[in-house]
Design a protein around this motif. Structure first.
Motif, PDB file in Angstrom:
ATOM      1  N   ARG A 196       3.805   0.942  -7.709  1.00 38.84           N
ATOM      2  CA  ARG A 196       4.645  -0.255  -7.547  1.00 38.84           C
ATOM      3  C   ARG A 196       5.871  -0.198  -8.455  1.00 38.84           C
ATOM      4  O   ARG A 196       6.454  -1.225  -8.791  1.00 38.84           O
ATOM      5  CB  ARG A 196       3.842  -1.536  -7.841  1.00 38.84           C
ATOM      6  N   ALA A 197       6.294   1.000  -8.785  1.00 36.05           N
ATOM      7  CA  ALA A 197       7.495   1.188  -9.602  1.00 36.05           C
ATOM      8  C   ALA A 197       8.661   1.602  -8.718  1.00 36.05           C
ATOM      9  O   ALA A 197       8.482   2.226  -7.664  1.00 36.05           O
ATOM     10  CB  ALA A 197       7.249   2.235 -10.685  1.00 36.05           C
ATOM     11  N   ILE A 198       9.858   1.236  -9.149  1.00 33.68           N
ATOM     12  CA  ILE A 198      11.090   1.639  -8.465  1.00 33.68           C
ATOM     13  C   ILE A 198      11.932   2.426  -9.464  1.00 33.68           C
ATOM     14  O   ILE A 198      12.169   1.972 -10.588  1.00 33.68           O
ATOM     15  CB  ILE A 198      11.884   0.414  -7.968  1.00 33.68           C
ATOM     16  N   PHE A 199      12.373   3.607  -9.065  1.00 29.21           N
ATOM     17  CA  PHE A 199      13.206   4.462  -9.908  1.00 29.21           C
ATOM     18  C   PHE A 199      14.584   4.615  -9.266  1.00 29.21           C
ATOM     19  O   PHE A 199      14.688   5.008  -8.099  1.00 29.21           O
ATOM     20  CB  PHE A 199      12.575   5.845 -10.092  1.00 29.21           C
ATOM     21  N   LEU A 200      15.628   4.301 -10.023  1.00 26.13           N
ATOM     22  CA  LEU A 200      17.001   4.485  -9.568  1.00 26.13           C
ATOM     23  C   LEU A 200      17.683   5.513 -10.460  1.00 26.13           C
ATOM     24  O   LEU A 200      17.748   5.336 -11.679  1.00 26.13           O
ATOM     25  CB  LEU A 200      17.781   3.167  -9.618  1.00 26.13           C
ATOM     26  N   PHE A 201      18.190   6.588  -9.854  1.00 28.35           N
ATOM     27  CA  PHE A 201      18.943   7.607 -10.582  1.00 28.35           C
ATOM     28  C   PHE A 201      20.410   7.489 -10.171  1.00 28.35           C
ATOM     29  O   PHE A 201      20.739   7.570  -8.988  1.00 28.35           O
ATOM     30  CB  PHE A 201      18.412   9.000 -10.262  1.00 28.35           C
ATOM     31  N   LEU A 202      21.287   7.291 -11.159  1.00 23.66           N
ATOM     32  CA  LEU A 202      22.719   7.110 -10.907  1.00 23.66           C
ATOM     33  C   LEU A 202      23.457   8.356 -11.367  1.00 23.66           C
ATOM     34  O   LEU A 202      23.302   8.786 -12.521  1.00 23.66           O
ATOM     35  CB  LEU A 202      23.251   5.891 -11.663  1.00 23.66           C
ATOM     36  N   SER A 203      24.251   8.936 -10.461  1.00 23.37           N
ATOM     37  CA  SER A 203      24.847  10.229 -10.763  1.00 23.37           C
ATOM     38  C   SER A 203      26.233  10.367 -10.124  1.00 23.37           C
ATOM     39  O   SER A 203      26.502   9.802  -9.066  1.00 23.37           O
ATOM     40  CB  SER A 203      23.926  11.341 -10.245  1.00 23.37           C
ATOM     41  N   ASN A 204      27.092  11.164 -10.775  1.00 18.88           N
ATOM     42  CA  ASN A 204      28.391  11.508 -10.196  1.00 18.88           C
ATOM     43  C   ASN A 204      28.314  12.738  -9.307  1.00 18.88           C
ATOM     44  O   ASN A 204      29.315  13.118  -8.678  1.00 18.88           O
ATOM     45  CB  ASN A 204      29.416  11.760 -11.314  1.00 18.88           C
ATOM     46  N   GLU A 247       0.819  -1.212   0.000  1.00 18.29           N
ATOM     47  CA  GLU A 247       0.000   0.000   0.000  1.00 18.29           C
ATOM     48  C   GLU A 247       0.854   1.265   0.000  1.00 18.29           C
ATOM     49  O   GLU A 247       0.419   2.306   0.492  1.00 18.29           O
ATOM     50  CB  GLU A 247      -0.922  -0.015   1.235  1.00 18.29           C
ATOM     51  N   SER A 248       2.037   1.183  -0.533  1.00 17.15           N
ATOM     52  CA  SER A 248       2.906   2.359  -0.597  1.00 17.15           C
ATOM     53  C   SER A 248       2.187   3.507  -1.303  1.00 17.15           C
ATOM     54  O   SER A 248       1.488   3.298  -2.297  1.00 17.15           O
ATOM     55  CB  SER A 248       4.194   2.015  -1.348  1.00 17.15           C
ATOM     56  N   ASN A 249       2.378   4.730  -0.799  1.00 22.30           N
ATOM     57  CA  ASN A 249       1.649   5.869  -1.364  1.00 22.30           C
ATOM     58  C   ASN A 249       2.378   6.536  -2.520  1.00 22.30           C
ATOM     59  O   ASN A 249       1.902   7.532  -3.069  1.00 22.30           O
ATOM     60  CB  ASN A 249       1.345   6.903  -0.272  1.00 22.30           C
ATOM     61  N   LYS A 250       3.558   6.011  -2.891  1.00 19.16           N
ATOM     62  CA  LYS A 250       4.299   6.544  -4.037  1.00 19.16           C
ATOM     63  C   LYS A 250       5.320   5.513  -4.487  1.00 19.16           C
ATOM     64  O   LYS A 250       5.644   4.586  -3.734  1.00 19.16           O
ATOM     65  CB  LYS A 250       5.010   7.865  -3.686  1.00 19.16           C
ATOM     66  N   PRO A 251       5.848   5.655  -5.693  1.00 20.80           N
ATOM     67  CA  PRO A 251       6.942   4.783  -6.124  1.00 20.80           C
ATOM     68  C   PRO A 251       8.161   4.988  -5.227  1.00 20.80           C
ATOM     69  O   PRO A 251       8.306   6.034  -4.576  1.00 20.80           O
ATOM     70  CB  PRO A 251       7.223   5.237  -7.555  1.00 20.80           C
ATOM     71  N   LEU A 252       9.052   4.011  -5.207  1.00 18.04           N
ATOM     72  CA  LEU A 252      10.315   4.156  -4.484  1.00 18.04           C
ATOM     73  C   LEU A 252      11.326   4.829  -5.409  1.00 18.04           C
ATOM     74  O   LEU A 252      11.551   4.373  -6.530  1.00 18.04           O
ATOM     75  CB  LEU A 252      10.833   2.784  -4.047  1.00 18.04           C
ATOM     76  N   ASP A 305      -2.714   8.514  -6.705  1.00 18.96           N
ATOM     77  CA  ASP A 305      -3.296   7.170  -6.814  1.00 18.96           C
ATOM     78  C   ASP A 305      -3.086   6.625  -8.215  1.00 18.96           C
ATOM     79  O   ASP A 305      -2.766   5.449  -8.399  1.00 18.96           O
ATOM     80  CB  ASP A 305      -4.802   7.213  -6.503  1.00 18.96           C
ATOM     81  N   ASN A 306      -3.274   7.490  -9.205  1.00 23.14           N
ATOM     82  CA  ASN A 306      -3.042   7.093 -10.588  1.00 23.14           C
ATOM     83  C   ASN A 306      -2.852   8.338 -11.447  1.00 23.14           C
ATOM     84  O   ASN A 306      -3.206   9.449 -11.035  1.00 23.14           O
ATOM     85  CB  ASN A 306      -4.191   6.227 -11.120  1.00 23.14           C
ATOM     86  N   VAL A 307      -2.291   8.124 -12.597  1.00 23.41           N
ATOM     87  CA  VAL A 307      -2.125   9.191 -13.585  1.00 23.41           C
ATOM     88  C   VAL A 307      -2.775   8.703 -14.867  1.00 23.41           C
ATOM     89  O   VAL A 307      -2.339   7.700 -15.450  1.00 23.41           O
ATOM     90  CB  VAL A 307      -0.633   9.520 -13.823  1.00 23.41           C
ATOM     91  N   ASP A 308      -3.845   9.371 -15.274  1.00 26.47           N
ATOM     92  CA  ASP A 308      -4.608   8.948 -16.457  1.00 26.47           C
ATOM     93  C   ASP A 308      -5.042   7.483 -16.348  1.00 26.47           C
ATOM     94  O   ASP A 308      -4.955   6.715 -17.310  1.00 26.47           O
ATOM     95  CB  ASP A 308      -3.792   9.160 -17.737  1.00 26.47           C
TER      96      ASP A 308
END
Length: 367
Positions: free
Chosen positions: A237-245, A128-133, A228-231
């Motif tokens: 239930r998505a996971i976003f990883l940003f890799l940066s220097n 029931e996470s309220n946003k993606p990780l 809750d949703n977009v369109d």
């Protein structure tokens, strides 16, 4: 051979067809045919999760079947390796494996080990996470950012980074021209939406994220927010990883200060680095500083990757040899580690390339 073993089941189903829901039978039968055609006969096909013929039949679909036939179908289906606890066999969510790999394969990164494991474990265990990780990895090249992203993919998905539930974006490769940012926006939004529709749990990796145009980041900002949703589509239930220097120099300065003061690098805590990384990301040049990702506080953790020391380089060399089935002695590992460049010039404490070139460098030391 298993095809012939399944023929009696199909005949039995046909003989009892008057007891069944014909729409469900059609969907189930078509799914099994498509599975055989795509995965066993190597037919050319493109999965479409919106199509009932591409979706795994559930107990609800087979509610009209006698239990004996359901059990036979279930046993046969599982014999193909298509059964799993997660409900989607592409997804494994092996948290035990993730913890083991981070502990044994990742060297010199106690902060990343702890934060990544707890963040992902908490997210997986909370449907029931309220946003993606959203995690942002920071540090010098070669310190393990891409390596950890692969470890995450390998333990959350059966096919790792090759899974159709995982998507890697390399900024200079996928979005090279600033003048085409409007085109990239549409392509990126479509790619993310399509994956989320096809997979109940998705992983998106953005390498060299500091080079992303701010417009691109803002284009996907709604997908990372508390909606809750977009369109009509939920991205929770998505996971976003940003890799940066970004922040690499700041991380190195903190690690060097601890060394000068006689403290162990393992005593460095998130409180020593995360707020500095957040501030540097805001002040940096590039997409991060100008995007709503920062102003909206949508990054859950800024994960620092510390510079690697001589001892860590030796461990990387040991792993590289082991991957080739070799067991080098300490003298050989020392030779590999000594061949690396270390900085700062006075202390020669940190490997300038981390462990990035180790798998290639050991070729020079092979007999």
């Amino acid at each position: 051979m298993f095809l012939f073993s399944f023929v009696p089941f199909l005949w039995a189903v046909s003989a009892k067809a008057d007891f069944f829901q014909f729409d469900s039978i059609s969907n189930a039968s078509t799914y099994y045919f498509n599975y055989i055609y795509c995965n066993i006969w190597d037919g050319e096909c493109q999965p479409n999760q919106d199509d009932a013929t591409q979706q795994v039949p559930t107990r609800d679909f087979l509610a009209g079947f006698p239990q004996d036939y359901i059990n036979v179908a279930h046993q046969w289906y599982c014999s193909l390796g298509q059964c799993c606890d997660t409900g989607d066999c592409r997804i494994t969510n092996n948290i035990t494996g993730l913890a083991r790999d981070l502990q044994l394969k990742l060297h010199g990164q106690h902060l990343a080990q702890n934060v990544v494991l707890k963040a992902i474990q908490g997210f997986i265990n909370n449907p029931e996470s309220n946003k993606p990780l959203t995690l942002s990895f920071h540090g010098w090249s070669g310190t393990g950012k891409n390596f950890v992203a692969r470890i995450v993919a390998d333990n959350l998905y059966r096919e790792g980074v090759k899974s159709e539930c995982v998507r890697l974006f390399i900024t200079p490769f996928h979005f090279p021209h600033a003048r085409l940012v409007d085109t990239y926006k549409g392509q990126l939004r479509e790619a993310i939406r399509d994956m989320v529709l096809r997979c109940p749990q998705t992983l998106f990796i953005f390498d060299e994220a500091e080079k992303l145009h701010p417009g691109l980041i803002d284009a996907i900002k709604p997908y990372l927010d508390h909606y809750d949703n977009v369109d009509g589509v939920s991205y929770r239930r998505a996971i976003f990883l940003f890799l940066s220097n970004i922040g690499g120099a700041t991380i190195n300065d903190v690690a060097l200060d601890f060394w000068h003061s006689g403290q162990n690098r393992e005593d460095i805590g998130m409180e020593d680095l995360e707020h500095r990384l957040r501030a540097e990301a805001v002040d940096s040049q590039g997409g991060f500083s100008q995007s709503e990702l920062m102003s909206g506080h949508l990054i859950d953790f800024f994960v620092p990757f510390l510079p690697l020391e001589y001892r860590h380089v030796k461990l990387c060399a040991r792993d590289a040899y082991a991957a080739r089935g070799l067991e080098p002695d300490e003298a050989t590992l020392d030779e590999v580690a000594k061949a690396m460049l270390y900085v700062p010039k006075e202390e020669r404490l940190f490997s300038a390339q981390g462990c990035k070139s180790i798998p290639q460098r050991i070729n020079f030391f092979l007999p």
